[in-house]
Every structure is written in structure tokens, then in C-alpha cells.
Design a protein around this motif. Structure first.
Motif, short mmCIF file in Angstrom:
data_model
loop_
_atom_site.label_atom_id
_atom_site.label_comp_id
_atom_site.label_asym_id
_atom_site.label_seq_id
_atom_site.Cartn_x
_atom_site.Cartn_y
_atom_site.Cartn_z
N SER A 118 0.83 -1.20 0.00
CA SER A 118 0.00 0.00 0.00
C SER A 118 0.85 1.24 0.00
O SER A 118 1.90 1.29 0.63
CB SER A 118 -0.89 0.00 1.24
OG SER A 118 -0.08 -0.01 2.38
N ASP A 119 0.40 2.23 -0.73
CA ASP A 119 1.14 3.48 -0.83
C ASP A 119 0.54 4.45 0.16
O ASP A 119 -0.58 4.91 0.01
CB ASP A 119 1.03 4.02 -2.27
CG ASP A 119 2.17 4.96 -2.58
OD1 ASP A 119 2.81 5.40 -1.62
OD2 ASP A 119 2.40 5.25 -3.76
N GLU A 120 1.30 4.74 1.20
CA GLU A 120 0.78 5.59 2.26
C GLU A 120 0.86 7.07 1.92
O GLU A 120 0.30 7.90 2.63
CB GLU A 120 1.57 5.32 3.55
CG GLU A 120 1.44 3.89 4.02
CD GLU A 120 2.38 3.59 5.17
OE1 GLU A 120 2.33 2.46 5.65
OE2 GLU A 120 3.13 4.49 5.56
N VAL A 133 12.22 1.85 0.77
CA VAL A 133 11.72 0.47 0.81
C VAL A 133 10.39 0.34 0.06
O VAL A 133 10.16 -0.64 -0.65
CB VAL A 133 11.56 0.01 2.27
CG1 VAL A 133 10.94 -1.38 2.33
CG2 VAL A 133 12.91 -0.01 2.97
N ARG A 134 9.52 1.36 0.21
CA ARG A 134 8.21 1.28 -0.45
C ARG A 134 8.34 1.16 -1.95
O ARG A 134 7.64 0.37 -2.60
CB ARG A 134 7.40 2.52 -0.09
CG ARG A 134 5.99 2.51 -0.64
CD ARG A 134 5.23 3.75 -0.20
NE ARG A 134 5.86 4.96 -0.70
CZ ARG A 134 5.53 6.18 -0.29
NH1 ARG A 134 4.65 6.32 0.68
NH2 ARG A 134 6.10 7.24 -0.81
N THR A 164 8.81 -2.37 -7.08
CA THR A 164 9.61 -2.98 -8.17
C THR A 164 9.64 -4.50 -8.03
O THR A 164 9.47 -5.24 -9.01
CB THR A 164 11.04 -2.42 -8.14
OG1 THR A 164 11.01 -0.99 -8.20
CG2 THR A 164 11.85 -2.96 -9.31
N LEU A 165 9.86 -4.99 -6.80
CA LEU A 165 9.87 -6.44 -6.58
C LEU A 165 8.51 -7.04 -6.93
O LEU A 165 8.43 -8.12 -7.52
CB LEU A 165 10.21 -6.74 -5.11
CG LEU A 165 11.61 -6.34 -4.64
CD1 LEU A 165 11.78 -6.63 -3.15
CD2 LEU A 165 12.70 -7.06 -5.43
N SER A 166 7.44 -6.34 -6.57
CA SER A 166 6.09 -6.82 -6.89
C SER A 166 5.89 -6.91 -8.40
O SER A 166 5.29 -7.87 -8.91
CB SER A 166 5.06 -5.88 -6.26
OG SER A 166 3.76 -6.27 -6.62
N ALA A 167 6.39 -5.91 -9.14
CA ALA A 167 6.27 -5.94 -10.60
C ALA A 167 7.02 -7.13 -11.19
O ALA A 167 6.55 -7.77 -12.13
CB ALA A 167 6.79 -4.63 -11.19
N GLY A 185 23.93 -3.95 2.63
CA GLY A 185 23.51 -3.29 3.85
C GLY A 185 22.67 -2.04 3.61
O GLY A 185 22.43 -1.27 4.54
N LEU A 186 22.20 -1.84 2.37
CA LEU A 186 21.45 -0.62 2.06
C LEU A 186 19.98 -0.76 2.43
O LEU A 186 19.37 0.16 2.96
CB LEU A 186 21.57 -0.29 0.57
CG LEU A 186 22.98 0.09 0.08
CD1 LEU A 186 22.98 0.26 -1.43
CD2 LEU A 186 23.45 1.38 0.76
N VAL A 187 19.39 -1.91 2.15
CA VAL A 187 17.96 -2.13 2.40
C VAL A 187 17.78 -3.48 3.04
O VAL A 187 18.30 -4.49 2.55
CB VAL A 187 17.16 -2.07 1.07
CG1 VAL A 187 15.71 -2.46 1.32
CG2 VAL A 187 17.22 -0.67 0.47
N ALA A 188 17.04 -3.50 4.15
CA ALA A 188 16.72 -4.78 4.80
C ALA A 188 15.29 -5.19 4.53
O ALA A 188 14.91 -6.33 4.71
CB ALA A 188 16.96 -4.69 6.30
N GLY A 189 14.46 -4.22 4.11
CA GLY A 189 13.06 -4.51 3.83
C GLY A 189 12.18 -4.27 5.04
O GLY A 189 12.65 -3.95 6.14
N ASP A 190 10.88 -4.46 4.85
CA ASP A 190 9.92 -4.32 5.93
C ASP A 190 8.91 -5.46 5.83
O ASP A 190 9.14 -6.44 5.11
CB ASP A 190 9.24 -2.94 5.86
CG ASP A 190 8.52 -2.72 4.52
OD1 ASP A 190 8.01 -1.62 4.32
OD2 ASP A 190 8.50 -3.64 3.68
N LYS A 191 7.79 -5.32 6.52
CA LYS A 191 6.81 -6.40 6.50
C LYS A 191 6.25 -6.63 5.10
O LYS A 191 6.04 -7.78 4.69
CB LYS A 191 5.67 -6.07 7.48
CG LYS A 191 5.97 -6.49 8.90
CD LYS A 191 4.79 -6.31 9.82
CE LYS A 191 4.64 -4.88 10.25
NZ LYS A 191 3.76 -4.71 11.42
N ALA A 192 6.02 -5.54 4.37
CA ALA A 192 5.51 -5.70 3.00
C ALA A 192 6.49 -6.47 2.12
O ALA A 192 6.08 -7.27 1.27
CB ALA A 192 5.23 -4.33 2.39
#
Length: 928
Positions: free
Chosen positions: A409-411, A561-562, A567-570, A591-598
Motif C-alpha cells: 500500500s502506498d501511504e 523500501v516502499r 519494483t519487486l512486486s512488478a 547493507g542498504l535495504v533490509a526490507g519491511d513487513k511488506a
């Protein structure tokens, strides 16, 4: 047009100087003092510690800028600065700002830059941009010669470094042939190319299947003693040899790597073990496997174990293969379908059908799911044993893989861009001409601390269109410097990307952003690059979005991350799941991005779609380790993964943990996954209790859970409970489907209750699903008989003739329908030829028509009538057109068509004539 070596053609100091002094630059003093020398960057490299200032009034300069073609003066000035690469680079940018007019001064600058470690990156980037900007691309021999001659002319040592950077430039531009030429030229000069760049070139050769060329190139380098390679080289060459089915060469590469002191990693061991298995050197394979396990840092992969198991079975060492399988399972690695099928085949060959069937039943219960090869092996050996009942294997009702449902979701959706056009009154400056870029830049720099004012001025000065120049990128950097104007920057970049046609590649825009930030003294932040990534994703240019992320990784900038999730979803939506995982792994590794729950949701869904629940659980564990608080979806996906890996203890633990958190609701899908898994493990009572718990929580049972419980009761012989669930489904829902009826028909027919079977069959027929199920024993016997007859006909060659006749009949029917449609409706035919354009052009020529006629005459002579009926429409030939073509040939050439009668076809006559002509030509030539 943008400059490649300088950001702006006329820097502000010289613009103001021109306004102060009416004389042209060439009539003023020669070179600027070092302290006053502006330093527009050579779009070079890495960090720039001395960005240019914005606006400086320069007066009374003691030197004058040389003319563009005054090469000798530039060379003299560079030689004066040979011990100060930064100063030399700043001078060159000042003296040659216009374009890449490459002369001796450019190559001199390259040698000056590579003489100091601090400026190696500048030299690399200058060569990269020169190679990418030259059109047509300059051949390596020319550039290598320039580098060598300039080094000798100006007293520099001929080092391998600039040549390696040249090699890297060609590889990055995907000019592999030029990269190979560059390596060969370095070998001739006795210069060792950098191993990393050599590996990139070898990898490019292997990717285009030029494996022999890659090996020859590597062998040449090793023979000259210039490059021996590293572990990455060994991986590459071993993979290439295994792809070519040359395991001996792979083992030779492994041995040489060990001899030169390489410490084997997991991949090197794995490839060597696979090569040993292919050469049936099982002793060495076991030795490497034990050596690998003794090193605790290395983990033996599932693929490695499988290779050894398959090799052991091929050597009829089934007991050893079983022991190795048990060892693999004890190490926490599940057996895959290849290993399981191989063990089944080994037991069957040893006439141990019971053990084979036991493995198959375990595969049905716990996984991995049997495939066609598994069933083919079982059918072959059980039919040889006369056990025809085992021919029919029931289909398991699989749990549908959850689909990746797009991006997170885009907040913060983009704000309206209608505020971009602003009415500006009482401006103290005159509106500049559209092309007067320098005045716009100066005015924007005066407003750099007031983003709203800068935006209003830009809209006033550039109202017409997106004529993107340096001022646009300056505006973007001004807008992202203040949180209040971040949305404006995002919207501007979005509109620019969507309006550009063709769409500009990320490399160009990222370079523009970096250079403008450095040129105007801004910090290079991740925010504008993330907005650029978002723009490409919203325009559905996923490849460009991936390139944008890779460029940010190279710059050490963490993408938001959003936008990464989008991009990963695409990538997942277009089934490029491996590419998505590799991209995420690269970001995590840096070490740049670890991600989140999404991110975790996305990757777990992708892994479950690929039937890789172990990877899904690994993603879940990593999310917990980095401090993510699991939500309902994360728990649900983890529970589904546990069920697929038959880890019911963990599944129940997560389910209880989820229910203890009152904010989280267990979904119908989650309950269903656990119920299905329990039934597969013959734990029907526990499944019923969980169903009751689900209903008490206010969640209705779906058809998958109900059908699974029915099947579980039937397998336990409790047909009454199964029927009770079915009646409840009819009364209250969910409605039974074809799978439900199939399960009931199968088990009630086994019990002999044909009255119930008939009832279920009629209801399924009303549902429209009866055709998918064989009803009774008679039908199954007929299917077995059909299989036996089919095999007999196939052995006697009758079946091939029947199939050919069927194909011919199909083509005749379509042709007949085409003629009717063409005559009545004037539509083009449905049956179009399958031959390629090359063949169509040939068939349209006189010689091509004759060739087709000769082929048709041969098929007619051989009485291959069905093949002839298929051949003509596939080639877009009219029926019997070959006969008229041969008659025309006969009348034009005087060739008698019936001269051979039925003894041989005309095509053979043509071949005989050709061979006789060759013999006569040879004899006449020999007599001369």
C-alpha cells in the motif's frame, strides 16, 4: 547538447567575466590561477571533495583559456600538473569543456590519473564514458595504441590499469568481441588484465554459448603466465564444462584451482562433486563430500546430495544411496523429486517394489510431489510385474498457491500537479530566452534556500515544455533540500519520465542527478533517485526500475523500501521471481535495504508460488530477527509454509501465538492450510477439532477444508462421517465441487455402495464435471485394455499409420472448411502454412516450386499419401499443384517424366545426374 566532460559550457565566472570585459576570451590573459580555477567535474567517478562554487566574480585573470584546437598548450599545462592529478583534471575540464574531442591531451590525462590511487576511479569513469559515447564505437586496437604511444611519448610507465579499465568499459557496453580483442592486445603487450574484468568477459562469452572461445582465451592467458584466475573463474569454467557434458574438464579446472592455492568454497566443492558423479568417480565424490562436511562453515546443498544419490543408483549401489539420503535428511535437508524418483527406480531394478511403493506413498504424504517421471518409472516396473491395479494413481487435491497481489500500500500518494503553473508578478528580472540556460541557473542558485520561489521562477522561465537541461536538475536538487517541497520534486520527475518519448534510460538520468548535485554544491541524497525509481515503476518500465536500483547500489544510496517493494512486486507479477530475489539479496548484502513487513509478504508469497516453502520460512525468520512485529498476513504465510514442509508443530505454535494476540484474526485460508496438512498426515481427529475451533471463532469452513475432511474420513473407513459432512455441505454450504464428488465416488465404489455412487455421479453430472472421472471397474478395465492394445499397435507400426491418417484427415477437413468460407464469405483461410519467411520466398521462386514438386512426387511414389496431405497445406501449396509444375518443367526442358516408370522417383534421378556430372568434371580436370 549535454557535455560529457563538463557540466556547463560557460561556467558562471566566465559568463560574468564576458559581461565585464567586452573583448572575446581569446584576447584575454592565458590560464587562470589555480585558486580561481572553476572545477566543473569530468563526470568522473567517485567522490568529489571540491565541488564548484555557484557564482563567482572573476576579474584581472592572469591567463587566458586556450583555443579548443590548441592541443600543445593544453599538453604543456597538463605536464606541469603531472604530479597533481586533481589539478590536472580541473584544468582539462576547463580547457576542454565542449565535448569528447579525444586527442593526445586526453590520453595524457588518463596516464596522469592512473599514476595516483586516489584518482583511479576518475580514469575508469572517463574511459567508460568515452567508450559508451563514441559512435560508432572505436575498435580496441586504436585505443590501446593511443594509450601505449602516449605513455611512451610523455615518459610514463606502460601499466595494465588503464587497459583493464578499457576492457571493463567494453564489457559493460556488452561489446564482448571488442573486450576479447582488448584482452588479446594486452597479452601481446605482456600486460596482465584484472581478473574481475576477465571474469566478466568470460561470463559474457559463456552466456552467448561461445564456451570454446572462452576456454581458449583463458588458456592463452594462463599459458603466458599473465592471469591464473580466482575462485570466480573456476566457478565459471566448471559450470561451462558441465553444461557441455565435459566433467573431466571441470575436474581439471578444480585441480588447478587447488594447486594454485585457492581455498574451495561451497560452490566449488558442489561443482566438483557433480563432475565426479558424471565421471562415475564415486570415491572422489564421497571424499570431497566428507571434506566439505568437516568444514563447518560450508553447507552441503540439496543439489550436491542429489547428484551423488543419482550416481550411486546408476551404479546399482542402492543401499549406499539410501544411507546418504538418510544422512541428508538428518542434516535438515529435504529430499527433492529427482532423488526420490532415482531411489524408486533403483529399488524397482532390484525387484524391491515394496520399498519403491513405500517411498512413493511417503512422497504423497510428505512431499516432494511426484512428477511425470516418477509415475512413468512406477508404471513401467509395476506393469512388468503384472500389477495392473497400480496403474491408476489418485490425484491429490493441491492447495492453490497464493498469488502475489501487487505492490504494498502506498501511504503517501502523489499530490496533484496542478499547482505547477503559478502566476508570477512583479519579478525584478527580465524573462530570459528559452535557450539562455546560464541565466536561469544563476537565478535558481540565488533562490536555492527558497524552493517555492525557485519553482515559481522555473515555471515562469520554462513554461512551454519539458526542455530538460541543467536548470531542471538544479531545480530538483533545490526541491529535495526541503521536506515541504519533496512532493513537488516527485511529481516533476514523474511527469518528466512519463512525457519523454522514447523513455530516457536510468543511467542518463542518474548521471545527471549526481553531476548536478556535485556541480552546484548539493549533497548527493537518495531521495531524488528513489523518486526516479518510483516514476519508472508507475510507468510499468520494470527493467528500467531494476537498472535504477542497481545504479543506486553502485552509488551506495539506499532506495526507499516502499518503492523497492513496488519494483519487486512488478517482477513477481511477470514471473521473474528469481530476478526479484537476486535484486533483494544484492541490496541486503550491501547493507542498504533490509526490507519491511511488506517485503516479507511479497517474498514469502513468491516462494510459496514457486513451491519453495523452506525459502518462505527463511524470509519469515529474517523478518523476525530484524525486529519486525508479525501481522496477520505474515503469520498466515508462515503457517502455510509450515504446512507445506509438514512442520505441523511449528504451524500449531504460530497459530496459538497468533490467537493470543487479540488484534490479529486467523483467516479462513490459514485454518484450511492446517486442516489439509493434518488430513494428509492421517490426523483426522485433530483436523476435526481444529475445524470446530474455526467454526466457534465465527469462520465458516470452505470447500477445500470440507473435501479434505471427507477424504480423511474415507481413508479411515468412516464413510458415515464423510457422508454427514457432505449432507451438511448440501444444506448449509459450501457447495460441493467436482473434487468433492470424485473423492466420494472413488471411496463409495471401493465399498461397493453403487447406489450412492450413482447418486453422486448424477449430481456431479448436473454440476458439469462428470466427464473428468472414470466411473466403474469396467471402465478402468477397458482403459487397461486400451493401453495394452495401443502398445501392441505401436510395436507393429500400425499406430503410426493411424496417427498419420488422422493428421491428414484433420488437415483435409480444415481445407474443405476454408474453401467453403472463402467462397461464401470471402474470408482468408484459417489454415496457414507453418514454414518460415525464408521458405515462403523459396516456394514463390521458379526453382523453389520445382523443388516442392519433386518432394511431392517422391511422397506420391513412396505412397506416403497422408504425409503428402499434411505437407502441402503446411507449405501453403495448392492441392495437386505439383503435378502441373512437373508438366511445365517437362515441356520447357524436354525431360521425359515417365522415363523411369515406377522404378525410382524423379528426385533420385536428379541426384544421380548430379553425381555423374561431378565424376565427369573431375575426370576432365584430371586429364588437363
Amino acid at each position: 547538447m549535454r557535455s560529457l566532460l563538463a557540466f556547463r559550457k560557460i561556467p558562471p565566472p566566465f559568463l560574468l567575466r564576458w559581461l565585464i570585459h567586452s573583448k572575446p576570451f581569446c584576447s584575454q590573459s592565458r590560464f587562470p590561477k589555480e585558486s580561481d580555477n572553476p572545477s566543473p567535474q569530468a563526470n568522473g567517478s567517485a567522490s568529489d571533495d571540491n565541488p564548484p562554487t555557484s557564482v563567482v566574480v572573476v576579474a584581472n585573470l592572469s591567463t587566458t583559456k586556450p583555443e579548443q584546437k590548441d592541443e600543445s598548450r593544453v599538453i604543456d599545462a597538463l605536464l606541469d600538473r603531472r604530479n597533481d592529478p586533481e589539478s590536472a583534471l580541473r584544468f582539462y575540464n576547463w580547457a576542454r569543456p565542449g565535448s569528447f574531442e579525444v586527442g593526445n591531451s586526453f590520453w595524457l590525462l588518463i596516464h596522469i590519473l592512473v599514476s595516483s590511487p586516489e584518482s583511479h576511479g576518475r580514469a575508469r569513469d572517463l574511459l567508460q564514458r568515452y567508450v559508451s559515447s563514441s559512435s560508432p564505437m572505436t575498435m580496441p586496437k586504436v585505443l590501446v595504441t593511443n594509450l601505449v604511444e602516449s605513455a611512451k611519448s610523455f615518459g610514463f610507465e606502460v601499466k595494465a590499469l588503464p587497459f583493464s579499465y578499457l576492457l571493463n568499459a567494453y564489457t559493460r557496453e556488452r561489446r564482448t568481441d571488442y573486450a576479447v580483442d582488448c584482452i588479446n592486445l594486452m597479452i601481446e603487450l605482456g600486460l596482465p588484465p584484472y581478473v574481475r574484468y576477465v571474469n566478466n568477459t568470460l561470463s559474457a562469452l559463456v552466456r552467448r554459448n561461445s564456451i570454446n572461445e572462452a576456454k581458449e582465451l583463458y588458456g592463452k592467458m594462463v599459458a603466458t603466465g599473465l592471469v591464473a584466475g580466482d575462485k570466480a573463474t573456476a566457478h565459471l569454467l566448471m559450470r561451462a564444462s558441465l553444461r557441455e557434458e565435459k566433467p573431466e574438464e571441470a575436474l581439471e579446472v578444480f585441480s588447478k584451482a587447488i594447486e594454485r592455492g585457492e581455498e574451495p568454497d561451497g560452490l566449488l566443492y558442489s561443482l566438483a562433486i557433480q563432475a565426479c558423479c558424471k565421471t562415475v568417480n564415486l570415491g572422489m565424490a564421497f571424499g570431497l563430500l566428507r571434506e566439505m562436511k568437516e568444514k563447518k562453515k560450508l553447507c552441503v546443498s540439496q543439489e550436491t546430495y542429489t547428484s551423488v544419490i543419482v550416481a550411486l543408483v546408476k551404479q546399482d549401489k542402492v543401499e549406499e544411496a539410501v544411507r546418504l539420503k538418510d544422512e541428508m535428511v538428518s542434516d535438515g535437508i529435504n529430499m527433492n523429486v529427482i532423488a526420490a524418483t532415482s531411489l524408486i527406480k533403483g529399488h524397482c531394478k532390484n525387484s524391491d517394489l515394496g520399498s519403491a511403493l513405500e517411498i512413493f506413498r511417503k512422497m504423497e504424504r510428505e512431499g516432494p510431489s511426484p512428477n511425470r517421471v516418477t509415475f512413468s518409472v512406477l508404471m513401467e516396473w509395476f506393469s512388468k510385474n503384472g500389477d495392473m491395479e497400480k496403474f491408476r494413481f489418485p490425484k491429490e487435491s493441491g492447495n492453490p498457491s497464493p498469488q502475489a497481489n501487487g505492490s504494498a500500500s502506498d501511504e503517501n500518494p502523489p499530490t496533484s500537479s496542478s499547482s505547477v503553473v503559478v502566476v508570477v508578478e512583479n519579478l525584478s528580472t527580465t524573462k530570459p530566452e528559452q535557450k539562455d540556460e546560464s541565466r536561469v541557473i544563476d537565478a535558481l542558485l540565488d533562490r536555492r534556500n527558497d524552493p517555492e520561489s525557485a519553482l515559481r521562477f522555473y515555471n515562469w522561465a520554462r513554461p512551454g515544455s519539458f526542455e530538460v537541461g541543467d536548470s531542471f536538475w538544479l531545480l530538483i536538487n533545490i526541491l529535495v533540500s526541503s521536506p515541504e517541497s519533496h512532493g513537488r520534486a516527485r511529481d516533476l520527475l514523474q511527469r518528466y519520465v512519463s512525457s519523454s518519448s522514447p523513455m530516457t534510460m536510468p543511467k542518463v538520468l542518474v548521471t545527471n542527478l549526481v553531476e548536478s548535485a556535485k556541480s552546484f554544491g548539493f549533497e548527493v541524497k537518495a531521495l531524488p533517485f528513489s523518486y526516479l525509481l518510483n516514476a519508472y515503476t508507475r510507468e510499468r518500465r520494470t527493467d528500467y526500475a531494476v537498472d535504477c536500483i542497481n545504479l543506486m547500489i553502485e552509488l551506495g544510496l539506499p532506495p526507499y523500501v516502499r518503492y523497492v517493494n513496488n519494483t519487486l512486486s512488478a517482477l513477481v507479477r511477470r514471473n521473474s521471481i528469481n530476478e526479484a530475489k537476486e535484486l533483494y539479496g544484492k541490496m541486503v548484502a550491501t547493507g542498504l535495504v533490509a526490507g519491511d513487513k511488506a517485503t516479507a509478504h511479497l517474498l514469502m508469497r513468491a516462494s510459496l508460488r514457486e513451491e519453495k516453502p523452506e525459502e518462505a520460512l527463511e524470509v519469515f525468520s529474517e523478518a523476525i530477527e530484524r525486529g519486525e512485529e508479525p501481522d496477520g498476513l505474515l503469520y498466515s504465510l508462515a503457517i502455510q509454509a509450515c504446512c507445506k514442509t509438514v512442520n505441523l508443530g511449528m504451524a500449531f505454535g504460530l497459530l496459538r501465538e497468533m490467537k493470543e494476540k487479540k488484534k490479529l484474526c486467523v483467516s479462513q485460508e490459514t485454518y484450511t492450510s492446517v486442516i489439509v496438512a493434518l488430513v494428509k498426515q492421517d490426523k483426522v481427529e485433530e483436523a476435526v477439532r481444529l475445524k470446530d475451533e474455526m467454526v466457534s471463532d465465527g469462520i465458516n469452513m470452505n470447500v477445500i477444508a470440507a473435501t479434505s475432511l471427507i477424504k480423511g474420513h474415507c481413508k479411515n473407513g468412516d464413510l458415515g462421517s464423510a457422508l454427514e459432512i457432505f449432507r451438511k455441505m448440501e444444506r448449509e454450504g459450501p457447495s460441493p465441487n467436482s473434487v468433492t464428488f470424485s473423492v466420494l465416488i472413488e471411496w463409495f465404489s471401493k465399498n461397493g455402495d453403487m447406489e450412492r455412487v450413482l447418486e453422486f455421479y448424477k449430481k456431479m453430472e448436473a454440476l458439469g464435471s462428470a466427464s473428468c472421472f472414470e466411473m466403474d471397474d469396467y471402465t478402468r478395465e477397458m482403459m487397461d485394455l486400451k493401453t495394452l492394445v495401443t502398445r501392441t499397435l505401436e510395436k507393429k507400426g500400425v499406430l503410426a499409420k493411424i496417427r498419420a491418417e488422422l493428421r491428414a484427415s484433420v488437415f483435409e477437413a480444415i481445407e474443405e472448411e476454408d474453401r467453403v468460407i472463402q467462397n461464401s464469405q470471402g474470408l482468408p483461410p484459417a489454415l496457414l502454412g507453418n514454414c518460415n519467411d525464408r521458405a515462403r520466398r523459396l516456394h514463390a521462386s521458379p526453382s523453389g516450386r520445382l523443388l516442392s514438386a519433386l518432394v511431392c512426387e517422391y511422397l506420391n511414389w513412396a505412397q506416403l499419401n497422408h504425409t503428402l496431405k499434411v505437407y502441402q497445406p503446411e507449405c501453403n501449396l495448392a492441392k495437386d499443384s505439383w503435378k502441373s509444375e512437373l508438366r511445365d518443367f517437362s515441356s520447357n526442358s524436354g525431360y521425359e517424366l515417365n522415363r523411369n516408370g515406377d522404378s525410382k522417383p524423379l528426385l533420385l534421378d536428379v541426384l544421380d545426374g548430379f553425381f555423374k556430372f561431378e565424376v565427369l568434371s573431375f575426370l576432365s580436370f584430371s586429364s588437363l
